[in-house]
Motif scaffolding. Structure first.
Motif, PDB file in Angstrom:
ATOM      1  N   ILE A   1      24.499 -22.581  23.816  1.00 50.24           N
ATOM      2  CA  ILE A   1      24.185 -22.597  25.247  1.00 50.24           C
ATOM      3  C   ILE A   1      23.599 -23.939  25.661  1.00 50.24           C
ATOM      4  CG2 ILE A   1      22.686 -21.596  27.017  1.00 50.24           C
ATOM      5  CD1 ILE A   1      22.975 -18.913  25.592  1.00 50.24           C
ATOM      6  N   ILE A   2      22.651 -24.447  24.874  1.00 49.66           N
ATOM      7  CA  ILE A   2      21.997 -25.708  25.223  1.00 49.66           C
ATOM      8  C   ILE A   2      22.975 -26.872  25.101  1.00 49.66           C
ATOM      9  CG2 ILE A   2      20.138 -27.291  24.619  1.00 49.66           C
ATOM     10  CD1 ILE A   2      19.305 -24.655  25.984  1.00 49.66           C
ATOM     11  N   GLY A   3      23.822 -26.863  24.061  1.00 45.83           N
ATOM     12  CA  GLY A   3      24.807 -27.927  23.916  1.00 45.83           C
ATOM     13  C   GLY A   3      25.789 -27.967  25.069  1.00 45.83           C
ATOM     14  N   LEU A   4      26.305 -26.800  25.451  1.00 50.21           N
ATOM     15  CA  LEU A   4      27.239 -26.743  26.576  1.00 50.21           C
ATOM     16  C   LEU A   4      26.552 -27.127  27.890  1.00 50.21           C
ATOM     17  CD1 LEU A   4      29.183 -23.450  25.727  1.00 50.21           C
ATOM     18  CD2 LEU A   4      30.112 -25.772  25.739  1.00 50.21           C
TER      19      LEU A   4
ATOM     20  N   ASN B   1      37.069 -31.853  27.375  1.00 51.99           N
ATOM     21  CA  ASN B   1      36.255 -32.757  26.559  1.00 51.99           C
ATOM     22  C   ASN B   1      34.783 -32.375  26.631  1.00 51.99           C
ATOM     23  OD1 ASN B   1      37.900 -34.726  25.186  1.00 51.99           O
ATOM     24  ND2 ASN B   1      38.467 -35.536  27.184  1.00 51.99           N
ATOM     25  N   ALA B   2      34.315 -32.046  27.825  1.00 51.89           N
ATOM     26  CA  ALA B   2      32.923 -31.613  27.956  1.00 51.89           C
ATOM     27  C   ALA B   2      32.679 -30.317  27.199  1.00 51.89           C
ATOM     28  CB  ALA B   2      32.570 -31.436  29.437  1.00 51.89           C
ATOM     29  N   PHE B   3      33.661 -29.415  27.225  1.00 56.39           N
ATOM     30  CA  PHE B   3      33.527 -28.137  26.522  1.00 56.39           C
ATOM     31  C   PHE B   3      33.430 -28.350  25.014  1.00 56.39           C
ATOM     32  CE2 PHE B   3      35.566 -24.531  24.357  1.00 56.39           C
ATOM     33  CZ  PHE B   3      34.730 -23.506  24.763  1.00 56.39           C
TER      34      PHE B   3
ATOM     35  N   GLY C   1      30.278 -30.111  24.025  1.00 56.22           N
ATOM     36  CA  GLY C   1      29.151 -29.187  24.051  1.00 56.22           C
ATOM     37  C   GLY C   1      29.109 -28.303  22.821  1.00 56.22           C
ATOM     38  N   ILE C   2      30.278 -27.854  22.354  1.00 56.32           N
ATOM     39  CA  ILE C   2      30.319 -27.008  21.157  1.00 56.32           C
ATOM     40  C   ILE C   2      29.883 -27.790  19.923  1.00 56.32           C
ATOM     41  CG2 ILE C   2      31.891 -25.812  19.586  1.00 56.32           C
ATOM     42  CD1 ILE C   2      33.390 -24.776  21.963  1.00 56.32           C
TER      43      ILE C   2
ATOM     44  N   TYR D   1      41.400 -34.747  20.102  1.00 58.02           N
ATOM     45  CA  TYR D   1      39.962 -34.682  19.873  1.00 58.02           C
ATOM     46  C   TYR D   1      39.642 -35.191  18.477  1.00 58.02           C
ATOM     47  CZ  TYR D   1      35.238 -32.976  20.675  1.00 58.02           C
ATOM     48  OH  TYR D   1      33.888 -32.899  20.871  1.00 58.02           O
ATOM     49  N   PRO D   2      38.496 -35.886  18.290  1.00 59.13           N
ATOM     50  CA  PRO D   2      38.151 -36.421  16.961  1.00 59.13           C
ATOM     51  C   PRO D   2      38.045 -35.325  15.915  1.00 59.13           C
ATOM     52  CG  PRO D   2      36.768 -37.404  18.660  1.00 59.13           C
ATOM     53  CD  PRO D   2      37.528 -36.300  19.320  1.00 59.13           C
ATOM     54  N   ILE D   3      38.754 -35.510  14.822  1.00 52.97           N
ATOM     55  CA  ILE D   3      38.785 -34.481  13.786  1.00 52.97           C
ATOM     56  C   ILE D   3      37.442 -34.331  13.100  1.00 52.97           C
ATOM     57  CG2 ILE D   3      39.601 -36.084  12.006  1.00 52.97           C
ATOM     58  CD1 ILE D   3      41.254 -33.789  10.874  1.00 52.97           C
ATOM     59  N   VAL D   4      36.648 -35.405  13.036  1.00 56.04           N
ATOM     60  CA  VAL D   4      35.364 -35.324  12.348  1.00 56.04           C
ATOM     61  C   VAL D   4      34.427 -34.354  13.058  1.00 56.04           C
ATOM     62  CG1 VAL D   4      34.408 -37.316  13.600  1.00 56.04           C
ATOM     63  CG2 VAL D   4      33.466 -36.683  11.367  1.00 56.04           C
ATOM     64  N   ARG D   5      34.498 -34.300  14.379  1.00 56.58           N
ATOM     65  CA  ARG D   5      33.640 -33.373  15.124  1.00 56.58           C
ATOM     66  C   ARG D   5      34.047 -31.926  14.866  1.00 56.58           C
ATOM     67  NH1 ARG D   5      30.762 -34.915  20.169  1.00 56.58           N
ATOM     68  NH2 ARG D   5      30.293 -37.126  20.037  1.00 56.58           N
ATOM     69  N   LEU D   6      35.351 -31.677  14.767  1.00 56.34           N
ATOM     70  CA  LEU D   6      35.816 -30.321  14.475  1.00 56.34           C
ATOM     71  C   LEU D   6      35.399 -29.884  13.080  1.00 56.34           C
ATOM     72  CD1 LEU D   6      39.401 -30.497  16.021  1.00 56.34           C
ATOM     73  CD2 LEU D   6      37.336 -29.533  17.040  1.00 56.34           C
ATOM     74  N   VAL D   7      35.467 -30.790  12.116  1.00 56.31           N
ATOM     75  CA  VAL D   7      35.062 -30.460  10.746  1.00 56.31           C
ATOM     76  C   VAL D   7      33.569 -30.170  10.688  1.00 56.31           C
ATOM     77  CG1 VAL D   7      34.837 -31.398   8.413  1.00 56.31           C
ATOM     78  CG2 VAL D   7      36.953 -31.723   9.677  1.00 56.31           C
ATOM     79  N   ILE D   8      32.786 -30.950  11.399  1.00 59.32           N
ATOM     80  CA  ILE D   8      31.337 -30.718  11.432  1.00 59.32           C
ATOM     81  C   ILE D   8      31.027 -29.373  12.079  1.00 59.32           C
ATOM     82  CG2 ILE D   8      29.207 -31.515  12.525  1.00 59.32           C
ATOM     83  CD1 ILE D   8      30.192 -34.384  12.006  1.00 59.32           C
TER      84      ILE D   8
END
Length: 337
Positions: free
Chosen positions: A297-300, A46-48, A51-52, A188-195
């Protein structure tokens, strides 16, 4: 790639080890002793992914910033306010019309038009005067923030995604094994993957536009030698106005994205302006691939830091920036001049 390996064999080995660790940690089953140190694999995954997807949002903001600041050398410290304005506009359009995708279009157009005004009225009159640009855009950001606080108040606003993007999706990644041997998969929320996929598409198109089109050639030539390009008959100011408008419009789109899987509230402008600065410094000024890698890098670092080092999560991102500045001042993908 080969030249980098030949020039930096130690760093290449470190990068390979880190990537190998992440590949193993994502796809392999964790032994019990490993979970005692790093916690449950579901928390790690989830953290990975958080972060992405957060890196994708940072990239959308920083990609416009790297066009304006890194490529055109315009110090626009009101970029965070453009992000927040796009989020508020997207929220208003989504609530009024019920069309989530329309909010992206309207936010891009409105914030892009504001970018044109800033380029013509402010930056054209202060070309090459970094200090004046800095002070004026700080003042503009304060005025815009106060206006948005007056109009929308201090409440939190979240843009609701459409039903076809609501809910989780099962990913083919095993988080644990039950006592009967049955695998438990990550949702995992699909909206985040689409974004995230949308940010990848935007990044690829921007790179192609800057490196494989005539307009991109004119932009890069104008940055390197504006007078020589103007002497050939090219209206360089018109090109720069369009680039500034596009960079500001990207900030507006990022505001809609941020308002969708996070929220909009006073103070977000400062947060994302600071994140954009860090991403551009780490990735390299004027580099789209650098902005993508820096944002990742910063997001992760931010997400893993909040999970494993909650007390020092903020320090971790700035530590990365300090290390990059110490060993590669021009950024990971920046050019030495």
């Amino acid at each position: 790639m080969r030249s980098f390996i030949n020039r930096q064999p130690i760093w290449s080995l470190i990068i390979f080890i880190v990537l190998a660790f992440f590949v193993w940690a994502i796809f392999a089953a964790w032994p019990p002793g490993f979970e005692d140190v790093f916690g449950k694999k579901k928390v790690f995954l989830n953290a990975f992914f958080n972060g992405i997807t957060l890196g994708a949002l940072y990239f959308l903001v920083a990609s416009g910033f790297t066009l304006i600041f890194g490529l055109m050398k315009n110090v626009n410290l009101a970029h965070g306010s453009l992000y927040m304005l796009g989020g508020y506009i997207g929220y208003g359009v989504a609530v009024t019309t019920g069309w989530w995708l329309l909010s992206f279009v309207v936010a891009f157009i409105v914030v892009g038009l504001l970018g044109i005004v800033l380029q013509v009225v402010v930056f054209r009159r202060m070309e090459g005067e970094d200090l004046r640009q800095t002070l004026v855009t700080i003042g503009i950001s304060i005025v815009l923030a106060d206006l948005m606080l007056w109009i929308w108040g201090g409440n939190f606003y979240q843009i609701l995604a459409p039903e076809w993007l609501s809910g989780p999706v099962k990913l083919p990644l095993v988080t644990a094994l039950k006592s009967n041997g049955e695998a438990v998969y990550l949702t995992y929320p699909i909206v985040r993957l689409v974004i995230f996929l949308g940010a990848v598409v935007v990044g690829v198109l921007m790179w192609l536009a800057l490196n494989r089109t005539r307009v991109g050639m004119l932009i890069r030539a104008g940055v390197d030698d504006r007078d020589m390009l103007s002497a050939t008959g090219v209206r360089i100011q018109r090109v720069f106005v369009l680039v500034f408008a596009f960079g500001a419009g990207l900030a507006g789109i990022a505001g809609v994205v941020g308002g969708t899987f996070q929220s909009m509230a006073p103070g977000e402008d400062t947060r994302f302006l600071l994140a954009s600065l860090v991403v551009v410094i780490v990735g390299g000024m004027g580099s789209i691939p650098g902005a993508a890698v820096g944002a990742l890098i910063i997001g992760l670092a931010e997400q893993f830091g909040s999970v494993y080092f909650p007390t020092y999560a903020v320090v971790l991102t700035f530590l990365i920036m300090v290390v990059v500045l110490a060993f590669r001042p021009q950024g990971l993908f920046g050019r030495t001049r």
